[in-house]
Design a protein around this motif. Structure first.
Motif, PDB file in Angstrom:
ATOM      1  N   SER A  52     -19.444 -40.556   0.083  1.00 26.67           N
ATOM      2  CA  SER A  52     -20.712 -41.166   0.513  1.00 26.67           C
ATOM      3  C   SER A  52     -20.571 -41.764   1.902  1.00 26.67           C
ATOM      4  O   SER A  52     -21.512 -41.730   2.705  1.00 26.67           O
ATOM      5  N   ASP A 164     -25.970 -35.969  -2.235  1.00 31.95           N
ATOM      6  CA  ASP A 164     -24.849 -36.800  -2.672  1.00 31.95           C
ATOM      7  C   ASP A 164     -24.862 -36.977  -4.185  1.00 31.95           C
ATOM      8  O   ASP A 164     -25.604 -37.804  -4.703  1.00 31.95           O
ATOM      9  N   GLU A 165     -24.045 -36.207  -4.882  1.00 31.96           N
ATOM     10  CA  GLU A 165     -23.960 -36.250  -6.346  1.00 31.96           C
ATOM     11  C   GLU A 165     -25.340 -36.328  -6.994  1.00 31.96           C
ATOM     12  O   GLU A 165     -25.596 -37.229  -7.797  1.00 31.96           O
TER      13      GLU A 165
HETATM   14 MG   LIG Z   1     -20.498 -41.644  -3.648  1.00 29.64          MG
END
Ligand SMILES: [Mg+2]
Ligand SMILES: Nc1ncnc2c1ncn2[C@@H]1O[C@H](COP(=O)(O)OP(=O)(O)O)[C@@H](O)[C@H]1O
Lengths: 263, 262
Positions: A52, A164-165
């Motif tokens: 991240s 992001d995920e």
């Molecule tokens: Mg993350």
């Protein structure tokens, strides 16, 4: 797609450390990677390894200590407004209708208001969410909210999509559903994507290439080209080659963890 | 089903109120309390009915003054909240002065304002604005800063401008706090307007209250008190109604409970 064309996104030896307890705490260690036009690239690494943080550098929310970020063939280190983004939580604005959530993001990317509204309703219709376009997001299930969030990222006219995920918070069934859905939509649209996950299957199912990251401070352990042809079937995980690749990545991740322990 | 719980919610407080009035009436009659010490509810009601036109006129005057004060106060409050939120340092610089204005008793400030600005509308409005702006400014300021961090992060990642962050995230996110402040202000403002009229006015419920109290007309005093309480309740109700009209995105927690399961 020519190999000579400049990549849509290119990171050159990007490093970043935070200060914790008054001591530098390295998070990213000389990361270099690139995403070509229309390519789906995945970053896979243990949680807490700094994925991240890497996105924040690409988005220009923070500056790297060293190294450069190039987007669309231009150096953009520390500049905002060059990517579209889909976080783990759907992050829809509760006070805006589903359609307004999409169209407002488009206006941020420079699309005119009328065109943004038209695109939003046309695409919501196309993904089967036309009925809820005027509702507030809280009426949608978690999976539906992520579809809207993905659509919002897809429609923004930006050089790279950073995901992001996006499916990490969903249950297993919804997640498999979403992967198949995203695969379909992406293969039709072919945007340049940088995708983060810590699921090896997800990475292998969706991507053209993947970078395996080490435990923090993150380094690129290996770059792997995923050989399965497009359009890709959602049940590609049944192939023996898939299983071999999965073992390879797993071993890499474990070795990265052991190396850490040995230090 | 929903109507049943709704009924109970309205019935219980209403029942308590009726009981309270009955006990009051009974006490006055059985103990033969002098009316100038504590008049019975029935005689207050009679007094109000007799004096209705005058009361209504005074109430109308007070209502207009209160609305002007609340309007100005809320406008100042919102402006102050935005200023403090958007320009760093202003808050730290001005906080002491604002805290001081909030700690001076109205009773002391009022006469001073009259000395400085005369008996006209201006000192009363200043008093009202001082009382009304603070709850709005402080709650809204808190709300502006408390916007969901993940939404803030999202807007930062897509490169939204400061104005877009304010309009799309911070302002809507601060609405619930704003209304908390508005409801406080709505209640305080009525007390403040009465004090303002008490200090120097030739009309209004506050003025009426002073007259009746000086003449030991306790029934008149109670009539005024009832008007004041009613006004405060109406203000609070109006603020709560505005809140419901403005914030419609929240899933209702209480209302459709029964309805959904049925
Ligand atoms: Mg993350
Ligand atoms: N603003 C910050 N200040 C200090 N440490 C941070 C900050 N942001 C992230 N970190 C640390 O950096 C590491 C990497 O975080 P993150 O990028 O969120 O990892 P990932 O997304 O791979 O799970 C974590 O150990 C986290 O605690």
């Amino acid at each position: 797609m020519s190999e000579l064309a400049e990549p849509k996104l290119e990171l050159q030896a990007v490093s970043k450390s935070y200060v914790r307890d008054k001591r530098p705490y390295p998070v990213l260690d000389r990361i270099s990677l690139h995403v070509r036009e229309g390519e789906f690239v995945t970053l896979i690494g243990p949680s807490g390894s700094g994925k991240s943080t890497l996105f924040r550098l690409i988005g220009g929310v923070e500056r790297p200590d060293e190294g450069t970020v190039r987007i669309g063939g231009r150096e953009t280190t520390g500049e905002r407004g060059h990517i579209s983004y889909m976080p783990q939580q759907a992050s829809l604005f509760p006070w805006m209708s589903v359609a307004a959530n999409i169209s407002s993001a488009l206006t941020t990317a420079g699309v005119g208001a009328a065109e943004a509204a038209r695109l939003a309703s046309q695409w919501l219709e196309r993904i089967g969410l036309g009925d809820v376009a005027k509702e507030y997001p809280h009426v949608l299930s978690g999976g539906m909210q992520q579809r809207v969030s993905f659509l919002r990222a897809l429609l923004m006219p930006r050089d790279v999509m950073c995901l992001d995920e996006p499916f990490a918070a969903l249950d297993a069934l919804t997640r498999a559903d979403m992967q198949a859905w995203l695969l379909d939509l992406w293969e039709a649209e072919r945007r340049s994507v940088l995708f983060v996950t810590h699921s090896i299957e997800e990475a292998l199912t969706l991507s053209d290439r993947l970078y395996v990251l080490s435990r923090g401070p993150a380094r690129v352990l290996r770059e792997i080209a995923v050989p399965f042809p497009r359009p890709r079937r959602a049940d590609v995980w049944k192939e023996p080659a898939f299983v071999r690749l999965k073992e390879e990545v797993l071993e890499l991740l474990q070795k990265g963890a052991e190396a850490e322990h040995a230090l | 089903m929903a109507s049943k719980t709704g009924w109970r919610r309205a019935l219980l407080p209403a029942g308590t109120l009726v009981l309270f009035v009955l006990v009051w009436e009974a006490c006055c009659r059985l103990l033969r309390v002098d009316p100038w010490i504590l008049p019975a509810p029935s005689s207050i009601a009679r007094h109000m009915a007799e004096d209705a036109p005058r009361l209504a006129g005074q109430l109308w005057f007070t209502l207009r003054l209160a609305l002007k004060g609340v309007g100005l106060g809320v406008a100042f409050g919102v402006a102050a909240a935005l200023l403090f939120h958007l320009i760093p340092g202003v808050r730290a610089a001005l906080s002491p002065i604002i805290i001081i204005t909030q700690n001076i008793p109205l009773i002391a400030l009022g006469p001073l304002l009259i000395v400085w600005f005369g008996f006209g509308l201006l000192p009363k409005l200043i008093l009202l604005v001082l009382v009304c702006f603070f709850p709005v400014a402080w709650s809204m300021l808190a709300g502006l800063g408390q916007a969901e961090p993940h939404l803030r992060e999202y807007l930062a990642m897509i490169g939204a401008s400061r104005w877009e962050v304010l309009r799309r995230l911070e302002l809507p996110a601060s609405l619930p706090s704003f209304f908390t402040g508005l409801k406080l202000t709505a209640t305080y403002s009525v007390t403040a307007v009465i004090v303002a009229e008490w200090l120097g006015a030739s009309e209004g419920i506050g003025h009426y209250l002073v007259l009746k109290s000086k003449g030991y007309d306790t029934e008149g005093v109670f009539s005024a008190l009832i008007c004041i309480v009613a006004l405060a309740l109406a203000f609070y109700g109006a603020a709560a109604l505005l809140e419901r009209l403005a914030i419609r995105w929240r899933p209702r927690r209480t209302a459709p409970q029964g309805g959904k399961s049925a």
